[in-house]
Design a protein around this motif. Structure first.
Motif, PDB file in Angstrom:
ATOM      1  N   THR A 113      65.179  12.083  23.419  1.00 35.68           N
ATOM      2  CA  THR A 113      65.447  11.594  22.065  1.00 35.68           C
ATOM      3  C   THR A 113      66.513  12.446  21.391  1.00 35.68           C
ATOM      4  O   THR A 113      67.445  11.938  20.771  1.00 35.68           O
ATOM      5  CB  THR A 113      64.147  11.611  21.225  1.00 35.68           C
ATOM      6  OG1 THR A 113      63.474  12.844  21.465  1.00 35.68           O
ATOM      7  CG2 THR A 113      63.248  10.456  21.578  1.00 35.68           C
ATOM      8  N   GLY A 158      64.198   9.681  15.814  1.00 38.33           N
ATOM      9  CA  GLY A 158      63.331   9.270  14.713  1.00 38.33           C
ATOM     10  C   GLY A 158      63.444  10.248  13.575  1.00 38.33           C
ATOM     11  O   GLY A 158      62.672  11.198  13.475  1.00 38.33           O
ATOM     12  N   LYS A 193      56.123  19.418  16.612  1.00 36.98           N
ATOM     13  CA  LYS A 193      56.232  19.641  18.052  1.00 36.98           C
ATOM     14  C   LYS A 193      55.612  20.994  18.438  1.00 36.98           C
ATOM     15  O   LYS A 193      54.905  21.107  19.430  1.00 36.98           O
ATOM     16  CB  LYS A 193      57.721  19.620  18.428  1.00 36.98           C
ATOM     17  CG  LYS A 193      58.004  19.477  19.887  1.00 36.98           C
ATOM     18  CD  LYS A 193      59.498  19.489  20.147  1.00 36.98           C
ATOM     19  CE  LYS A 193      60.073  18.106  20.296  1.00 36.98           C
ATOM     20  NZ  LYS A 193      61.528  18.112  20.579  1.00 36.98           N
ATOM     21  N   TRP A 225      55.033   9.563  23.343  1.00 43.78           N
ATOM     22  CA  TRP A 225      56.191  10.322  22.849  1.00 43.78           C
ATOM     23  C   TRP A 225      56.657  11.252  23.974  1.00 43.78           C
ATOM     24  O   TRP A 225      55.841  11.870  24.663  1.00 43.78           O
ATOM     25  CB  TRP A 225      55.813  11.126  21.605  1.00 43.78           C
ATOM     26  CG  TRP A 225      56.958  11.945  21.090  1.00 43.78           C
ATOM     27  CD1 TRP A 225      58.243  11.530  20.893  1.00 43.78           C
ATOM     28  CD2 TRP A 225      56.930  13.324  20.740  1.00 43.78           C
ATOM     29  NE1 TRP A 225      59.018  12.563  20.429  1.00 43.78           N
ATOM     30  CE2 TRP A 225      58.229  13.675  20.331  1.00 43.78           C
ATOM     31  CE3 TRP A 225      55.931  14.294  20.724  1.00 43.78           C
ATOM     32  CZ2 TRP A 225      58.553  14.955  19.916  1.00 43.78           C
ATOM     33  CZ3 TRP A 225      56.241  15.560  20.308  1.00 43.78           C
ATOM     34  CH2 TRP A 225      57.555  15.889  19.904  1.00 43.78           C
ATOM     35  N   VAL A 226      57.968  11.315  24.166  1.00 37.62           N
ATOM     36  CA  VAL A 226      58.570  11.978  25.331  1.00 37.62           C
ATOM     37  C   VAL A 226      58.053  13.391  25.614  1.00 37.62           C
ATOM     38  O   VAL A 226      58.004  13.805  26.775  1.00 37.62           O
ATOM     39  CB  VAL A 226      60.113  12.043  25.190  1.00 37.62           C
ATOM     40  CG1 VAL A 226      60.712  10.669  25.330  1.00 37.62           C
ATOM     41  CG2 VAL A 226      60.542  12.664  23.866  1.00 37.62           C
ATOM     42  N   LYS A 233      58.298  13.626   8.824  1.00 35.29           N
ATOM     43  CA  LYS A 233      58.487  12.178   8.697  1.00 35.29           C
ATOM     44  C   LYS A 233      58.087  11.682   7.309  1.00 35.29           C
ATOM     45  O   LYS A 233      58.732  10.816   6.744  1.00 35.29           O
ATOM     46  CB  LYS A 233      57.666  11.438   9.756  1.00 35.29           C
ATOM     47  CG  LYS A 233      57.720  12.042  11.145  1.00 35.29           C
ATOM     48  CD  LYS A 233      59.049  11.843  11.842  1.00 35.29           C
ATOM     49  CE  LYS A 233      58.988  12.418  13.257  1.00 35.29           C
ATOM     50  NZ  LYS A 233      60.220  12.353  13.983  1.00 35.29           N
ATOM     51  N   TYR A 260      59.742   2.682  14.290  1.00 32.00           N
ATOM     52  CA  TYR A 260      60.279   2.338  15.600  1.00 32.00           C
ATOM     53  C   TYR A 260      59.985   0.887  15.950  1.00 32.00           C
ATOM     54  O   TYR A 260      58.891   0.395  15.682  1.00 32.00           O
ATOM     55  CB  TYR A 260      59.655   3.226  16.683  1.00 32.00           C
ATOM     56  CG  TYR A 260      59.807   4.695  16.410  1.00 32.00           C
ATOM     57  CD1 TYR A 260      61.044   5.321  16.541  1.00 32.00           C
ATOM     58  CD2 TYR A 260      58.721   5.458  15.985  1.00 32.00           C
ATOM     59  CE1 TYR A 260      61.192   6.670  16.263  1.00 32.00           C
ATOM     60  CE2 TYR A 260      58.869   6.813  15.712  1.00 32.00           C
ATOM     61  CZ  TYR A 260      60.104   7.417  15.852  1.00 32.00           C
ATOM     62  OH  TYR A 260      60.251   8.742  15.569  1.00 32.00           O
ATOM     63  N   ARG A 306      63.788   1.816  22.751  1.00 32.76           N
ATOM     64  CA  ARG A 306      63.262   2.202  21.443  1.00 32.76           C
ATOM     65  C   ARG A 306      64.394   2.234  20.437  1.00 32.76           C
ATOM     66  O   ARG A 306      65.426   2.865  20.678  1.00 32.76           O
ATOM     67  CB  ARG A 306      62.599   3.578  21.481  1.00 32.76           C
ATOM     68  CG  ARG A 306      61.877   3.880  20.158  1.00 32.76           C
ATOM     69  CD  ARG A 306      61.445   5.319  20.029  1.00 32.76           C
ATOM     70  NE  ARG A 306      62.557   6.184  19.637  1.00 32.76           N
ATOM     71  CZ  ARG A 306      62.417   7.468  19.285  1.00 32.76           C
ATOM     72  NH1 ARG A 306      61.210   8.029  19.284  1.00 32.76           N
ATOM     73  NH2 ARG A 306      63.461   8.204  18.943  1.00 32.76           N
TER      74      ARG A 306
HETATM   75  N1  GLU Z   1      60.126  12.753  17.062  1.00 28.85           N
HETATM   76  C1  GLU Z   1      61.486  12.326  16.929  1.00 28.85           C
HETATM   77  C2  GLU Z   1      61.836  11.260  17.956  1.00 28.85           C
HETATM   78  O1  GLU Z   1      61.016  10.885  18.751  1.00 28.85           O
HETATM   79  C3  GLU Z   1      62.398  13.506  16.955  1.00 28.85           C
HETATM   80  C4  GLU Z   1      63.012  13.878  18.253  1.00 28.85           C
HETATM   81  C5  GLU Z   1      62.188  14.806  19.077  1.00 28.85           C
HETATM   82  O2  GLU Z   1      61.770  15.845  18.594  1.00 28.85           O
HETATM   83  O3  GLU Z   1      61.967  14.441  20.235  1.00 28.85           O
HETATM   84  O4  GLU Z   1      62.917  10.774  17.932  1.00 28.85           O
END
Ligand code: GLU
Length: 396
Positions: free
Chosen positions: A17, A40, A102, A126-127, A242, A328, A374
């Motif tokens: 991301t 995001g 995070k 989430w990645v 957010k 999203y 996404r």
């Molecule tokens: N959580 C946001 C996203 O998924 C920020 C980017 C990240 O920290 O991965 O885009």
């Protein structure tokens, strides 16, 4: 000398991301008219009263170390938030502040996971969740959703995924990357299984305030009165990024059992120490001050959710579920990919859209859901229209 690198570096790759975001930024800076549905990150500015609180803190000399797990005032602000919103009372040793949502999740997973432990992660995820589990030596166990409207997994899916090595499950509702969200009944059934099997629940509730009118947010804390034992096996991961448009401030926070929060604080003491002193002061203003800006932003996101889903559904071959929350959209492009004209998978499609049409999106495969893209709609209505219409033309 690269051979000196520790093996664990091979377990992860740069956050996709953030990588897409960086690519889009670089293209923009080079003069390209990029529309970025990448990271995001709300497009609004941080509300003025929050900035002022941080400036005041800076000016009054609040520039030194604070307690590792957060200032007493910040802890009170977190306690206040959970009392106000979830009617749940926490003690100062059950809450903690970290350098972003995070970081809160990283501390949680590192404090919980021994090598070999399994952590159940619903797909799409989430990645960063699987990377964090792998870095901690654990194994992510992915569970596929059946319903592509809510994107929720069921209690029986969870039950089937449990082995003697399962330690925890990560729930993220409203969800990144789908904009889906869990209803109360599904969550309650998952809670019952977790209690029965001694499974720890990590509930990432960072999108709590961004839910749309057709949907009601349920916090996992809402089940504590009916299932008091839950409080000892639940951690709420949260943050101000957010809700208050404070992504760059890096303030995440959590509430959970003191045995876990103590361990997370020790980890934090060994890595970053306290989150930035004056950013904590800003976060206090965010959590305890006027909340009207939250509703203003929520309404804007709800309007954009409708706009983007309608526009995406207008692209022949694309399907897209209604977003229940977050910012999203997670449309399915599989039909277009089957034709192979724009790439053979979502990564190639993403590349085609960015390099040929200046459109930044994140491939679904990064979230465990190939065939999807996404699109973060935390950008203006004009940009959304321009971007999706450009996408439609690019895929015609
Ligand atoms: N959580 C946001 C996203 O998924 C920020 C980017 C990240 O920290 O991965 O885009």
């Amino acid at each position: 000398m690269k051979t000196l690198l520790a093996k664990r570096n091979q377990l992860i790759k740069p956050s996709p991301t953030l990588a897409i975001n960086a690519k889009a930024k670089a293209l923009k800076e080079a003069g390209n008219d990029v529309v970025s549905f990448g990271a995001g990150e709300p497009d609004f500015d941080t509300p003025a009263h929050i900035k002022q609180a941080a400036v005041k803190a800076l000016e009054s000399g609040d520039t030194k170390y604070t307690a590792v797990s957060g200032t007493p005032a910040m802890k009170q602000a977190i306690i206040h938030k959970f009392e106000r919103d979830q009617k749940t009372k926490f003690q100062p040793n059950e809450v903690m502040v970290s350098c972003g949502g995070k970081h809160t999740l990283f501390n949680t997973i590192f404090a919980l996971c021994d090598p070999g432990d399994e952590v159940i992660i619903p797909v799409p995820y989430w990645v960063s969740y699987p990377d964090m589990v792998r870095l901690a030596g654990g194994t992510p166990v992915f569970v596929q959703p059946v319903d592509k409207e809510s994107w929720a997994i069921t209690a029986s899916d969870v039950e089937k995924a449990i082995t003697p090595k399962t330690k925890a499950i990560i729930i993220n509702s409203p969800n990144n990357p789908t904009g889906g969200a869990y209803d109360r009944q599904t969550l309650e059934a998952i809670v019952k299984i977790a209690l029965e099997k001694n499974l720890f629940i990590i509930s990432d509730e960072i999108y709590e305030k961004l839910v749309f009118s057709n949907f009601r947010f349920t916090s996992l804390l809402d089940f504590v009165p009916a299932y008091p034992k839950l409080k000892d096996q639940l951690l709420i991961a949260h943050g101000v990024a957010k809700t208050y448009s404070m992504t760059g401030w890096r303030i995440g926070y959590c509430a959970g059992p003191s045995w876990l929060v103590d361990a997370m604080a020790a980890l934090q003491g060994a890595s970053t120490s306290n989150p930035t002193s004056f950013a904590q002061a800003g976060a206090i203003a965010a959590l305890t001050g006027a909340q009207d800006s939250v509703e203003t932003m929520r309404q804007a996101f709800e309007k954009r959710a409708r706009l983007i889903v309608d526009l995406l559904r207008d692209i022949p071959g694309v399907t897209c579920a209604e977003a229940r929350g977050a910012f999203y959209a997670f449309p399915n492009f599989q039909k277009l990919l089957d034709g192979g004209r724009f790439g053979k998978n979502d990564a190639e499609l993403t590349d085609y859209l960015l390099t040929k049409h200046n459109l930044a999106v994140v491939p679904g495969a990064e979230f465990g859901a190939p065939g999807h893209l996404r699109l973060s709609f935390a950008i203006s209505d004009e940009q959304i229209k321009k971007g999706v219409l450009r996408m439609k033309a690019a895929l015609a």
